[in-house]
Scaffold this motif. Structure first.
Motif, PDB file in Angstrom:
ATOM      1  N   PRO A 171       0.838  -1.204   0.000  1.00 26.22           N
ATOM      2  CA  PRO A 171       0.000   0.000   0.000  1.00 26.22           C
ATOM      3  C   PRO A 171       0.873   1.254   0.000  1.00 26.22           C
ATOM      4  CG  PRO A 171      -0.760  -1.584   1.642  1.00 26.22           C
ATOM      5  CD  PRO A 171       0.566  -2.075   1.160  1.00 26.22           C
ATOM      6  N   ALA A 172       0.443   2.267  -0.721  1.00 31.45           N
ATOM      7  CA  ALA A 172       1.211   3.512  -0.797  1.00 31.45           C
ATOM      8  C   ALA A 172       1.179   4.250   0.539  1.00 31.45           C
ATOM      9  CB  ALA A 172       0.637   4.408  -1.895  1.00 31.45           C
ATOM     10  N   GLY A 173       2.287   4.904   0.839  1.00 26.76           N
ATOM     11  CA  GLY A 173       2.339   5.780   2.000  1.00 26.76           C
ATOM     12  C   GLY A 173       2.632   5.104   3.321  1.00 26.76           C
ATOM     13  N   ILE A 174       2.837   3.781   3.320  1.00 28.55           N
ATOM     14  CA  ILE A 174       3.130   3.064   4.565  1.00 28.55           C
ATOM     15  C   ILE A 174       4.484   2.379   4.417  1.00 28.55           C
ATOM     16  CG2 ILE A 174       2.356   1.318   6.220  1.00 28.55           C
ATOM     17  CD1 ILE A 174      -0.459   1.656   5.146  1.00 28.55           C
ATOM     18  N   PRO A 175       5.426   2.638   5.319  1.00 23.00           N
ATOM     19  CA  PRO A 175       6.743   1.992   5.224  1.00 23.00           C
ATOM     20  C   PRO A 175       6.612   0.468   5.259  1.00 23.00           C
ATOM     21  CG  PRO A 175       6.796   3.794   6.803  1.00 23.00           C
ATOM     22  CD  PRO A 175       5.353   3.574   6.455  1.00 23.00           C
ATOM     23  N   LEU A 176       7.448  -0.202   4.485  1.00 23.61           N
ATOM     24  CA  LEU A 176       7.382  -1.658   4.402  1.00 23.61           C
ATOM     25  C   LEU A 176       7.572  -2.310   5.765  1.00 23.61           C
ATOM     26  CD1 LEU A 176       7.185  -4.198   2.620  1.00 23.61           C
ATOM     27  CD2 LEU A 176       9.655  -4.042   2.253  1.00 23.61           C
ATOM     28  N   GLN A 177       8.448  -1.746   6.589  1.00 22.36           N
ATOM     29  CA  GLN A 177       8.723  -2.358   7.887  1.00 22.36           C
ATOM     30  C   GLN A 177       7.515  -2.320   8.822  1.00 22.36           C
ATOM     31  OE1 GLN A 177      10.395   0.210   6.583  1.00 22.36           O
ATOM     32  NE2 GLN A 177      10.813   1.850   8.086  1.00 22.36           N
ATOM     33  N   ASP A 178       6.527  -1.492   8.487  1.00 25.16           N
ATOM     34  CA  ASP A 178       5.325  -1.400   9.324  1.00 25.16           C
ATOM     35  C   ASP A 178       4.201  -2.301   8.825  1.00 25.16           C
ATOM     36  OD1 ASP A 178       5.755   2.194   9.757  1.00 25.16           O
ATOM     37  OD2 ASP A 178       6.636   0.496  10.848  1.00 25.16           O
ATOM     38  N   LEU A 179       4.460  -3.058   7.773  1.00 27.10           N
ATOM     39  CA  LEU A 179       3.409  -3.875   7.166  1.00 27.10           C
ATOM     40  C   LEU A 179       3.652  -5.365   7.376  1.00 27.10           C
ATOM     41  CD1 LEU A 179       3.078  -2.044   3.729  1.00 27.10           C
ATOM     42  CD2 LEU A 179       1.341  -2.099   5.529  1.00 27.10           C
ATOM     43  N   GLU A 180       2.575  -6.094   7.551  1.00 28.66           N
ATOM     44  CA  GLU A 180       2.647  -7.552   7.538  1.00 28.66           C
ATOM     45  C   GLU A 180       2.752  -7.995   6.080  1.00 28.66           C
ATOM     46  OE1 GLU A 180      -0.118 -11.431   8.708  1.00 28.66           O
ATOM     47  OE2 GLU A 180      -0.575  -9.446   9.550  1.00 28.66           O
ATOM     48  N   GLU A 181       3.526  -9.050   5.824  1.00 31.35           N
ATOM     49  CA  GLU A 181       3.741  -9.494   4.447  1.00 31.35           C
ATOM     50  C   GLU A 181       3.019 -10.805   4.152  1.00 31.35           C
ATOM     51  OE1 GLU A 181       7.813  -9.704   3.321  1.00 31.35           O
ATOM     52  OE2 GLU A 181       8.242  -7.595   3.795  1.00 31.35           O
ATOM     53  N   VAL A 182       2.580 -10.928   2.905  1.00 28.37           N
ATOM     54  CA  VAL A 182       2.014 -12.168   2.384  1.00 28.37           C
ATOM     55  C   VAL A 182       2.913 -12.618   1.243  1.00 28.37           C
ATOM     56  CG1 VAL A 182       0.043 -13.249   1.237  1.00 28.37           C
ATOM     57  CG2 VAL A 182      -0.340 -11.500   2.997  1.00 28.37           C
ATOM     58  N   GLU A 183       3.273 -13.904   1.221  1.00 29.18           N
ATOM     59  CA  GLU A 183       4.160 -14.408   0.173  1.00 29.18           C
ATOM     60  C   GLU A 183       3.367 -14.947  -1.013  1.00 29.18           C
ATOM     61  OE1 GLU A 183       6.937 -17.275   1.582  1.00 29.18           O
ATOM     62  OE2 GLU A 183       8.166 -15.789   2.636  1.00 29.18           O
ATOM     63  N   LEU A 184       3.894 -14.671  -2.198  1.00 22.39           N
ATOM     64  CA  LEU A 184       3.358 -15.214  -3.448  1.00 22.39           C
ATOM     65  C   LEU A 184       4.540 -15.817  -4.200  1.00 22.39           C
ATOM     66  CD1 LEU A 184       0.689 -15.277  -5.241  1.00 22.39           C
ATOM     67  CD2 LEU A 184       1.722 -13.377  -6.484  1.00 22.39           C
ATOM     68  N   THR A 185       4.541 -17.136  -4.395  1.00 23.25           N
ATOM     69  CA  THR A 185       5.673 -17.778  -5.061  1.00 23.25           C
ATOM     70  C   THR A 185       5.627 -17.511  -6.564  1.00 23.25           C
ATOM     71  OG1 THR A 185       4.444 -19.847  -5.302  1.00 23.25           O
ATOM     72  CG2 THR A 185       5.802 -19.599  -3.326  1.00 23.25           C
TER      73      THR A 185
END
Length: 223
Positions: free
Chosen positions: A22-36
């Motif tokens: 999502p725009a405007g949110i630092p990556l370190q503040d986001l939960e990640e979902v993996e897509l192989t």
């Protein structure tokens, strides 16, 4: 014991971003979902190119059922990321970054009396089928080298003929690695008439069994 997962063919450029967020949110503040990568490829083929699942499965070198599972998992991951406002990270997976398309390719089949030989290393000959736009246009017989084929230069010979796929009965892991190293993908588990096996692949009804032949192991060059 679960059957080992076979490699899935993907055609993804290196320029594809590895993370979407999502725009405007630092990556370190986001939960990640993996897509192989194989899941991304399934989405590209089914939703991007609008291929029927049978045709898309053939492009990836998997069965229709396996493709459906990959696609369903991919769509769930994408939905979780979009709906939950999470980052989507593209990861590896069991893939070969090379595409084999039935638009134009050459397929080699280890044969004996025009039937698929169950042992790649000791077949009578290799029948090379040329395929263009889902149709067989020619075939050529290349006699097998004397002795064990997996220790001869037959793989280099087939690669020189432009072969990009081998449809076989049984084959060991070492032979698969050698063929892959020459740019030849492998589909195991075929039987019956060689021409019928190629036609089954074209129809999308033949996928790699993932089985490894251990009857005549030769270390790294088993067949």
């Amino acid at each position: 014991m679960a059957r080992p997962q076979s490699n899935r063919r993907v055609c993804l450029g290196d320029a594809i971003p590895r993370v979407f967020k999502p725009a405007g949110i630092p990556l370190q503040d986001l939960e990640e979902v993996e897509l192989t990568e194989d899941q991304l490829e399934a989405v590209r083929l089914a939703d991007g190119e609008c291929l029927y699942q049978t045709a898309a499965a053939r492009r990836m070198g998997v069965s229709r059922q396996t493709f459906g599972k990959i696609l369903a998992e991919a769509r769930r991951s994408i939905a979780r990321a979009l709906v939950g406002g999470k980052a989507l990270r593209i990861t590896g997976g069991t893939v070969i970054r090379e595409e084999i398309s039935p638009v134009h390719t050459k397929i080699a089949v280890p044969t004996r009396d025009r039937f698929v030989d169950s042992h790649f290393g000791h077949c009578e000959a290799f029948t090379v089928f040329e395929v263009s736009r889902d149709s067989l246009v020619s075939e050529k017989v290349i006699p097998s080298a004397h002795g064990c084929g997996c220790k001869s230069n037959i793989v280099a010979t087939l690669a020189g003929e432009g072969v990009t796929l081998m449809i076989a009965g049984n084959m060991g892991a070492g032979a698969v690695r050698t063929l892959n190293g020459h740019g030849i993908m492998v589909l195991r588990g075929a039987s019956g008439e060689a021409r019928a096996a190629v036609e089954a692949w074209l129809a999308g009804s033949l996928a790699d069994s993932g089985e490894v032949c251990r009857e005549h192991d030769h270390g790294e060059s088993d067949h």
